[in-house]
Design a protein around this motif. Structure first.
Motif, short mmCIF file in Angstrom:
data_model
loop_
_atom_site.label_atom_id
_atom_site.label_comp_id
_atom_site.label_asym_id
_atom_site.label_seq_id
_atom_site.Cartn_x
_atom_site.Cartn_y
_atom_site.Cartn_z
N ARG A 267 -6.06 12.82 -0.41
CA ARG A 267 -5.03 11.95 0.16
C ARG A 267 -5.67 10.66 0.63
O ARG A 267 -6.63 10.67 1.40
CB ARG A 267 -4.33 12.65 1.33
N MET A 268 -5.15 9.55 0.13
CA MET A 268 -5.75 8.26 0.46
C MET A 268 -4.74 7.14 0.30
O MET A 268 -3.76 7.28 -0.43
CB MET A 268 -6.96 7.98 -0.43
N ALA A 269 -4.97 6.06 1.03
CA ALA A 269 -4.14 4.87 0.91
C ALA A 269 -4.68 4.03 -0.24
O ALA A 269 -5.89 3.84 -0.37
CB ALA A 269 -4.16 4.07 2.20
N ARG B 264 0.83 -1.20 0.00
CA ARG B 264 0.00 0.00 0.00
C ARG B 264 0.87 1.26 0.00
O ARG B 264 1.95 1.28 0.58
CB ARG B 264 -0.92 0.03 1.22
N ILE B 265 0.33 2.29 -0.66
CA ILE B 265 1.01 3.59 -0.68
C ILE B 265 0.00 4.68 -0.38
O ILE B 265 -1.20 4.48 -0.50
CB ILE B 265 1.68 3.86 -2.06
N LEU B 266 0.52 5.83 -0.01
CA LEU B 266 -0.31 7.00 0.24
C LEU B 266 -0.15 7.92 -0.97
O LEU B 266 0.97 8.28 -1.34
CB LEU B 266 0.15 7.71 1.52
N VAL B 267 -1.27 8.27 -1.61
CA VAL B 267 -1.23 9.13 -2.79
C VAL B 267 -2.09 10.36 -2.59
O VAL B 267 -3.00 10.38 -1.75
CB VAL B 267 -1.71 8.37 -4.06
N GLU B 268 -1.78 11.37 -3.40
CA GLU B 268 -2.58 12.60 -3.40
C GLU B 268 -2.38 13.27 -4.75
O GLU B 268 -1.31 13.17 -5.36
CB GLU B 268 -2.14 13.53 -2.28
N GLY B 269 -3.42 13.95 -5.23
CA GLY B 269 -3.33 14.66 -6.49
C GLY B 269 -4.21 15.88 -6.49
O GLY B 269 -4.86 16.20 -5.49
N THR B 270 -4.26 16.57 -7.63
CA THR B 270 -5.08 17.77 -7.70
C THR B 270 -6.57 17.43 -7.60
O THR B 270 -7.34 18.15 -7.00
CB THR B 270 -4.81 18.53 -9.01
N ASN B 271 -6.97 16.30 -8.19
CA ASN B 271 -8.36 15.87 -8.14
C ASN B 271 -8.55 14.63 -7.28
O ASN B 271 -9.62 14.04 -7.29
CB ASN B 271 -8.88 15.57 -9.55
#
Length: 172
Positions: free
Chosen positions: A53-55, A43-50
């Motif tokens: 932040r979520m696993a 698992r990784i933690l991601v975030e973007g413009t749309n």
């Protein structure tokens, strides 16, 4: 060392901080995000413009060749979004072949019934024009290969065959 060959890397895309990913499953499907932190081996933690932040499970993402530089581990949302916009991640991804394919898929999903019908009619017209052009090219190509005159097409008249003689009806 002498005698060793310079080996090329087999893999070039790694799960690393700042790596741009496309989410391929779940509620955020076909959206671009950046790796902010690595939670564990799956698992990784991601975030973007749309993307909030979520696993995300590693099976739910595809790694892109883009890497946002200088992403700090566990950086705040404001810092991540500033780095994404400074790097121009969305613009770079949308210009790529992958991004144009996803935008085309999304455009196709939003078509109305009438727009789908118009697209179908246009596709039929193009296919008919291509078929007609190929039909005119095929007899000429065969004739050139055999040294003969092209055969009669669909619109040309063939010589009429003689009608069969009528048989008399037998009497009872």
């Amino acid at each position: 060392m002498p005698g060793q060959k310079d080996h090329k890397r087999i893999f070039t895309r790694f799960v690393e901080l700042g790596r741009a990913v496309v989410i391929t499953y779940g509620p955020q499907v076909n959206k671009v995000a950046v790796v902010v932190d690595i939670i564990d081996h799956s698992r990784i933690l991601v975030e973007g413009t749309n993307v909030p932040r979520m696993a995300v499970n590693l099976k739910w993402i595809s790694l892109t060749p883009l890497v946002v530089p200088q992403v700090q581990r566990g950086a705040g949302s404001k810092a991540i979004k500033a780095q994404i916009s400074a790097f121009g991640l969305d613009e770079k991804f949308n210009k790529s072949r992958w991004g144009t394919k996803i935008s085309g898929i999304n455009r196709k999903r939003t078509l109305t019934d009438f727009e789908r019908f118009r697209a179908q009619v246009l596709i039929k017209r193009v296919n008919a024009a291509v078929a007609a052009e190929l039909k005119t090219m095929r007899p000429a190509k065969k004739a050139a290969a055999a040294g003969k005159k092209p055969a009669a097409g669909k619109g040309e008249k063939k010589p009429a065959a003689k009608p069969a003689a009528a048989k008399p009806i037998p009497k009872k």
